[in-house]
Design a protein around this motif. Structure first.
Motif, short mmCIF file in Angstrom:
data_model
loop_
_atom_site.label_atom_id
_atom_site.label_comp_id
_atom_site.label_asym_id
_atom_site.label_seq_id
_atom_site.Cartn_x
_atom_site.Cartn_y
_atom_site.Cartn_z
N TRP A 1 39.79 55.91 52.32
CA TRP A 1 39.05 54.72 52.78
C TRP A 1 38.23 54.73 54.03
O TRP A 1 38.80 55.67 54.89
N GLN B 1 34.99 49.86 54.19
CA GLN B 1 35.57 49.26 53.06
C GLN B 1 36.77 48.35 53.40
O GLN B 1 37.06 47.36 52.92
N LEU C 1 37.38 44.47 51.98
CA LEU C 1 38.71 44.27 51.64
C LEU C 1 39.07 42.83 52.10
O LEU C 1 39.51 41.87 51.45
N MET D 1 40.44 41.28 44.91
CA MET D 1 40.76 42.83 44.93
C MET D 1 39.98 43.30 43.52
O MET D 1 39.38 44.57 43.46
N THR E 1 36.53 43.52 44.48
CA THR E 1 36.17 44.69 45.53
C THR E 1 36.41 45.78 45.16
O THR E 1 35.50 46.84 45.21
N ALA E 2 37.38 46.25 44.06
CA ALA E 2 37.60 47.43 43.60
C ALA E 2 36.50 48.07 42.78
O ALA E 2 35.95 49.23 42.75
N GLN F 1 33.47 48.71 45.21
CA GLN F 1 33.60 50.01 45.82
C GLN F 1 33.85 51.26 44.90
O GLN F 1 34.21 52.28 45.54
N ARG G 1 36.59 52.17 42.94
CA ARG G 1 37.69 52.58 43.00
C ARG G 1 38.76 51.79 41.90
O ARG G 1 38.46 50.70 41.48
N THR H 1 43.47 49.72 44.99
CA THR H 1 43.12 48.70 45.95
C THR H 1 44.57 47.86 46.18
O THR H 1 44.73 47.49 47.37
#
Length: 264
Positions: free
Chosen positions: A52, A56, A60, A113, A116-117, A120, A122, A127
Motif C-alpha cells: 500500500w 492509495q 481509499l 471499496m 477503489t479496488a 487501484q 487490487r 481492500t
C-alpha cells in the motif's frame, strides 16, 4: 426518586460557532473517526513494504468517507424515516440534525471499496481486509455523537446507571449509545486488530468485522428504545436486528469460505 439515576449532562450540540457557521459535535465525531482511520491506515501503509502507498490510502479513506456520509444518511432516511421524507423531502439533506444508519453507511462503503479496488487494480477482499480494522473507532465516535445529541437512547430501566435524557421524557433509560460505543468502538477494534497480528486468509478480516458488529448490534438492540416509525413493543425483533442478521450470517459464510479457499 430521580436522585438515584444519572441526570443527562447539559451539552450544547453546537461545538463551535464561527460567525454564521455552526460546527456540531455530531459531525466532529465523524471527523475524529475518519482522522484516526487515516492516521492508522497511513501508518500501516508505510509498514506494508510497498503493498500500500500513502496515496492509495488517501484515495481509499476519502472514497469511504463519501460512502459513509451518503450511504449512512440515505439509509437512515429510507430504513427509519421514510414517512418523514414523504412529508419533508429536504429532511434527506439535513445531516446536522443527526440520523445516520450504519447499515446504509456499510452499503456506501462497500460501493466505495469496489470502485477503489478496481481503480487501484487490487482484489476487493484485500481492500476490505485493510479497511475493516480501521472502522470501529469511528463507529464508537458516532455513538458518542448520538449521546451528545440526546438521541437513540435506551429503554426505560431501573439500573443504577440509568440516565435521565431530556428528549426521553426524563425517564431513567439505558445509555444504549454508550453500550454501542464500547462494544462496536472499543471491543470490536481490539478484536480485529488482535486478529490481524498474524497473516489471515483474504476476506477473513472483513468477515470477522461483519460478524462482530452484527452480534454486538443485535444484542444492544434489546436495550435500545423502539423506533416508533418501524417497531412497537409487540415486535419480537427490531429493524436493527433484522438488518444485522444478514451481516452475521454473511460474515460467517465469508470467513468459512476464506479459510477453505484462500489459505495462501
Amino acid at each position: 426518586m430521580q436522585q438515584q439515576f444519572i441526570t443527562f449532562p447539559t451539552i450544547d450540540p453546537v461545538m463551535l460557532k464561527l460567525g454564521p457557521i455552526s460546527i456540531y459535535w455530531y459531525g466532529m465525531m465523524y471527523l475524529f473517526g475518519f482522522g484516526f482511520a487515516y492516521w492508522l491506515g497511513v501508518r500501516r501503509a508505510k509498514k506494508s513494504n510497498g503493498v500500500w502507498t500513502v496515496e492509495q490510502v488517501d484515495q481509499l479513506i476519502f472514497n469511504c468517507f463519501l460512502g459513509v456520509v451518503l450511504g449512512g444518511r440515505i439509509g437512515d432516511v429510507f430504513f427509519y424515516g421514510f414517512d418523514r421524507l414523504l412529508q419533508d423531502p429536504l429532511y434527506l439533506f439535513r445531516i446536522w440534525e443527526g440520523g445516520m444508519s450504519f447499515h446504509g453507511g456499510l452499503i456506501g462503503v462497500i460501493v466505495a471499496m469496489i470502485w477503489t479496488a478496481r481503480h487501484q487494480a487490487r482484489g476487493f477482499w484485500q481492500t476490505a481486509d485493510f479497511i475493516a480494522p480501521l472502522i470501529p473507532f469511528g463507529l464508537g465516535m458516532g455513538r458518542i455523537g448520538n449521546f451528545i445529541n440526546d438521541e437513540l437512547w435506551g429503554r426505560v430501566t431501573d439500573v443504577p446507571w440509568a440516565v435521565l435524557f431530556p428528549n426521553g421524557g426524563y425517564l431513567p433509560r439505558h445509555p444504549s449509545q454508550l453500550y454501542e460505543a464500547f462494544l462496536e468502538g472499543v471491543v470490536l477494534f481490539f478484536i480485529l486488530n488482535w486478529f490481524i497480528r498474524k497473516p489471515r486468509p483474504a476476506g477473513s478480516v472483513a468477515g470477522l468485522f461483519l460478524v462482530g458488529y452484527g452480534v454486538f448490534r443485535f444484542v444492544v438492540e434489546y436495550y435500545r428504545e423502539f423506533d416508533p416509525n418501524v417497531n412497537t413493543a409487540a415486535d419480537l425483533i427490531t429493524r436493527g436486528q433484522l438488518l444485522s442478521l444478514p451481516m452475521i450470517i454473511g460474515g460467517a459464510i465469508i470467513m468459512l469460505l476464506a479459510y477453505k479457499f484462500n489459505r495462501k
